[in-house]
Design a protein around this motif. Structure first.
Motif, PDB file in Angstrom:
ATOM      1  N   CYS A  74      -1.475   2.763 -34.524  1.00  0.00           N
ATOM      2  CA  CYS A  74      -1.486   3.949 -35.356  1.00  0.00           C
ATOM      3  C   CYS A  74      -0.223   4.023 -36.223  1.00  0.00           C
ATOM      4  CB  CYS A  74      -1.611   5.175 -34.473  1.00  0.00           C
ATOM      5  SG  CYS A  74      -1.639   6.714 -35.388  1.00  0.00           S
ATOM      6  N   SER A  75       0.925   3.646 -35.634  1.00  0.00           N
ATOM      7  CA  SER A  75       2.169   3.749 -36.401  1.00  0.00           C
ATOM      8  C   SER A  75       2.184   2.767 -37.566  1.00  0.00           C
ATOM      9  CB  SER A  75       3.379   3.514 -35.506  1.00  0.00           C
ATOM     10  OG  SER A  75       3.420   2.171 -35.057  1.00  0.00           O
ATOM     11  N   LEU A  76       1.570   1.583 -37.392  1.00  0.00           N
ATOM     12  CA  LEU A  76       1.522   0.617 -38.489  1.00  0.00           C
ATOM     13  C   LEU A  76       0.632   1.118 -39.618  1.00  0.00           C
ATOM     14  CD1 LEU A  76       1.342  -2.769 -36.562  1.00  0.00           C
ATOM     15  CD2 LEU A  76       3.296  -1.789 -37.742  1.00  0.00           C
ATOM     16  N   LEU A  77      -0.481   1.764 -39.278  1.00  0.00           N
ATOM     17  CA  LEU A  77      -1.361   2.321 -40.313  1.00  0.00           C
ATOM     18  C   LEU A  77      -0.698   3.484 -41.051  1.00  0.00           C
ATOM     19  CD1 LEU A  77      -4.814   2.267 -38.522  1.00  0.00           C
ATOM     20  CD2 LEU A  77      -4.058   0.835 -40.409  1.00  0.00           C
ATOM     21  N   CYS A 121       2.654 -13.622 -41.418  1.00  0.00           N
ATOM     22  CA  CYS A 121       2.928 -14.093 -42.780  1.00  0.00           C
ATOM     23  C   CYS A 121       2.827 -12.939 -43.781  1.00  0.00           C
ATOM     24  CB  CYS A 121       1.973 -15.214 -43.160  1.00  0.00           C
ATOM     25  SG  CYS A 121       2.258 -16.756 -42.285  1.00  0.00           S
ATOM     26  N   PHE A 122       1.791 -12.117 -43.628  1.00  0.00           N
ATOM     27  CA  PHE A 122       1.634 -10.953 -44.503  1.00  0.00           C
ATOM     28  C   PHE A 122       2.813  -9.994 -44.341  1.00  0.00           C
ATOM     29  CE2 PHE A 122       0.201  -6.550 -45.028  1.00  0.00           C
ATOM     30  CZ  PHE A 122      -0.154  -6.583 -46.359  1.00  0.00           C
ATOM     31  N   ASN A 123       3.196  -9.725 -43.103  1.00  0.00           N
ATOM     32  CA  ASN A 123       4.315  -8.818 -42.855  1.00  0.00           C
ATOM     33  C   ASN A 123       5.614  -9.379 -43.419  1.00  0.00           C
ATOM     34  OD1 ASN A 123       2.802  -6.834 -41.612  1.00  0.00           O
ATOM     35  ND2 ASN A 123       3.104  -7.679 -39.575  1.00  0.00           N
ATOM     36  N   LEU A 124       5.791 -10.691 -43.334  1.00  0.00           N
ATOM     37  CA  LEU A 124       6.984 -11.305 -43.906  1.00  0.00           C
ATOM     38  C   LEU A 124       7.014 -11.112 -45.417  1.00  0.00           C
ATOM     39  CD1 LEU A 124       9.524 -13.008 -43.443  1.00  0.00           C
ATOM     40  CD2 LEU A 124       8.092 -15.035 -43.766  1.00  0.00           C
ATOM     41  N   GLY A 158      10.864  -2.266 -42.708  1.00  0.00           N
ATOM     42  CA  GLY A 158      11.715  -3.032 -41.798  1.00  0.00           C
ATOM     43  C   GLY A 158      11.474  -2.663 -40.352  1.00  0.00           C
ATOM     44  N   CYS A 159      11.307  -1.391 -40.080  1.00  0.00           N
ATOM     45  CA  CYS A 159      11.079  -0.924 -38.708  1.00  0.00           C
ATOM     46  C   CYS A 159       9.701  -1.325 -38.202  1.00  0.00           C
ATOM     47  CB  CYS A 159      11.258   0.587 -38.652  1.00  0.00           C
ATOM     48  SG  CYS A 159      10.974   1.288 -37.023  1.00  0.00           S
ATOM     49  N   THR A 160       8.669  -1.022 -38.973  1.00  0.00           N
ATOM     50  CA  THR A 160       7.310  -1.246 -38.470  1.00  0.00           C
ATOM     51  C   THR A 160       6.863  -2.700 -38.582  1.00  0.00           C
ATOM     52  OG1 THR A 160       6.376  -0.615 -40.604  1.00  0.00           O
ATOM     53  CG2 THR A 160       6.544   1.092 -38.913  1.00  0.00           C
ATOM     54  N   ARG A 161       7.080  -3.302 -39.728  1.00  0.00           N
ATOM     55  CA  ARG A 161       6.580  -4.668 -39.939  1.00  0.00           C
ATOM     56  C   ARG A 161       7.551  -5.716 -39.409  1.00  0.00           C
ATOM     57  NH1 ARG A 161       1.895  -4.613 -42.730  1.00  0.00           N
ATOM     58  NH2 ARG A 161       1.467  -2.739 -43.915  1.00  0.00           N
ATOM     59  N   GLY A 162       8.737  -5.332 -39.100  1.00  0.00           N
ATOM     60  CA  GLY A 162       9.687  -6.246 -38.484  1.00  0.00           C
ATOM     61  C   GLY A 162       9.796  -5.996 -36.997  1.00  0.00           C
ATOM     62  N   TYR A 163      10.432  -4.917 -36.643  1.00  0.00           N
ATOM     63  CA  TYR A 163      10.749  -4.621 -35.242  1.00  0.00           C
ATOM     64  C   TYR A 163       9.495  -4.357 -34.394  1.00  0.00           C
ATOM     65  CZ  TYR A 163      12.774  -2.243 -31.237  1.00  0.00           C
ATOM     66  OH  TYR A 163      13.109  -1.871 -29.968  1.00  0.00           O
ATOM     67  N   VAL A 164       8.669  -3.415 -34.794  1.00  0.00           N
ATOM     68  CA  VAL A 164       7.495  -3.042 -33.990  1.00  0.00           C
ATOM     69  C   VAL A 164       6.496  -4.197 -33.929  1.00  0.00           C
ATOM     70  CG1 VAL A 164       5.511  -1.482 -33.831  1.00  0.00           C
ATOM     71  CG2 VAL A 164       7.760  -0.573 -34.397  1.00  0.00           C
ATOM     72  N   TRP A 165       6.183  -4.797 -35.057  1.00  0.00           N
ATOM     73  CA  TRP A 165       5.169  -5.848 -35.094  1.00  0.00           C
ATOM     74  C   TRP A 165       5.566  -7.042 -34.222  1.00  0.00           C
ATOM     75  CZ3 TRP A 165       0.356  -6.988 -35.803  1.00  0.00           C
ATOM     76  CH2 TRP A 165      -0.022  -8.322 -35.920  1.00  0.00           C
ATOM     77  N   ILE A 166       6.772  -7.513 -34.354  1.00  0.00           N
ATOM     78  CA  ILE A 166       7.204  -8.700 -33.594  1.00  0.00           C
ATOM     79  C   ILE A 166       7.188  -8.411 -32.099  1.00  0.00           C
ATOM     80  CG2 ILE A 166       9.164 -10.219 -33.121  1.00  0.00           C
ATOM     81  CD1 ILE A 166       9.821 -10.018 -36.144  1.00  0.00           C
ATOM     82  N   GLY A 167       7.718  -7.279 -31.701  1.00  0.00           N
ATOM     83  CA  GLY A 167       7.747  -6.928 -30.282  1.00  0.00           C
ATOM     84  C   GLY A 167       6.368  -6.790 -29.671  1.00  0.00           C
ATOM     85  N   GLU A 168       5.482  -6.107 -30.351  1.00  0.00           N
ATOM     86  CA  GLU A 168       4.133  -5.894 -29.829  1.00  0.00           C
ATOM     87  C   GLU A 168       3.306  -7.181 -29.840  1.00  0.00           C
ATOM     88  OE1 GLU A 168       3.086  -3.105 -28.289  1.00  0.00           O
ATOM     89  OE2 GLU A 168       5.150  -2.452 -28.601  1.00  0.00           O
ATOM     90  N   THR A 169       3.478  -7.998 -30.854  1.00  0.00           N
ATOM     91  CA  THR A 169       2.741  -9.263 -30.915  1.00  0.00           C
ATOM     92  C   THR A 169       3.159 -10.185 -29.774  1.00  0.00           C
ATOM     93  OG1 THR A 169       2.596  -9.076 -33.318  1.00  0.00           O
ATOM     94  CG2 THR A 169       2.173 -11.240 -32.387  1.00  0.00           C
ATOM     95  N   LEU A 170       4.458 -10.297 -29.564  1.00  0.00           N
ATOM     96  CA  LEU A 170       4.935 -11.147 -28.464  1.00  0.00           C
ATOM     97  C   LEU A 170       4.483 -10.606 -27.105  1.00  0.00           C
ATOM     98  CD1 LEU A 170       8.527 -12.065 -29.706  1.00  0.00           C
ATOM     99  CD2 LEU A 170       6.465 -13.490 -29.737  1.00  0.00           C
ATOM    100  N   ALA A 171       4.454  -9.280 -26.944  1.00  0.00           N
ATOM    101  CA  ALA A 171       4.032  -8.682 -25.664  1.00  0.00           C
ATOM    102  C   ALA A 171       2.561  -8.970 -25.372  1.00  0.00           C
ATOM    103  CB  ALA A 171       4.287  -7.180 -25.687  1.00  0.00           C
TER     104      ALA A 171
END
Length: 148
Positions: A1-4, A82-85, A43-56
């Motif tokens: 939800c936060s990413l949307l 790639c899109f987030n980058l 930076g917060c959502t597409r960097g920090y949140v996305w990477i952490g949740e994807t790895l989890a």
């Protein structure tokens, strides 16, 4: 939800940002504020949140031995990463372009004695006189005929 929510808010801010006139000081400062806000959100959502949740979630699939989900998660995660980058690079590029720019200076108003024969004001007055000699006066987008 936060990413949307972050994606939608950045999109709407971007739409509003492109309606601003950056030649005026107020709109210029709003533009810079929006660029900074978009950089923080992305930076917060597409960097920090996305990477952490994807790895989890990938670790969860691996720990459970669910190979089809792990392969699908890796494929989708790599594409979305790639899109987030690209989104992060775009936000950083906009920040590097707009944040160092100095404030625009207010436009100088020409005085009557500073108007030359080639200035836009003189040319406009000359065109108005030519229209008056032909019996026409331009009013907005309409042409009105003058009759005696």
């Amino acid at each position: 939800c936060s990413l949307l929510l972050a994606g939608g808010s950045c999109y709407l801010l971007g739409c509003y940002k492109f309606t601003l006139d950056t030649r005026s000081v107020g709109d210029f400062l709003r533009y810079k504020g929006i660029v900074l806000l978009q950089l923080a959100i992305i930076g917060c959502t597409r960097g920090y949140v996305w990477i952490g949740e994807t790895l989890a979630v990938l670790k969860l699939f691996y720990d459970r031995g669910n190979v089809p989900f792990l392969c699908g998660g890796l494929f989708g995660g790599i594409l979305m990463s790639c899109f987030n980058l690209l989104m992060l690079l775009d936000a950083v590029q906009a920040a590097l372009k707009w944040l160092p720019k100095p404030r625009p200076r207010p436009a100088k108003v020409a005085k009557a004695d500073e108007i030359s024969n080639e200035s836009p004001i003189y040319l406009l007055k000359r065109q108005d006189k030519e229209l008056l000699h032909r019996g026409k006066v331009a009013v907005g987008a309409e042409v009105v005929l003058l009759t005696n």
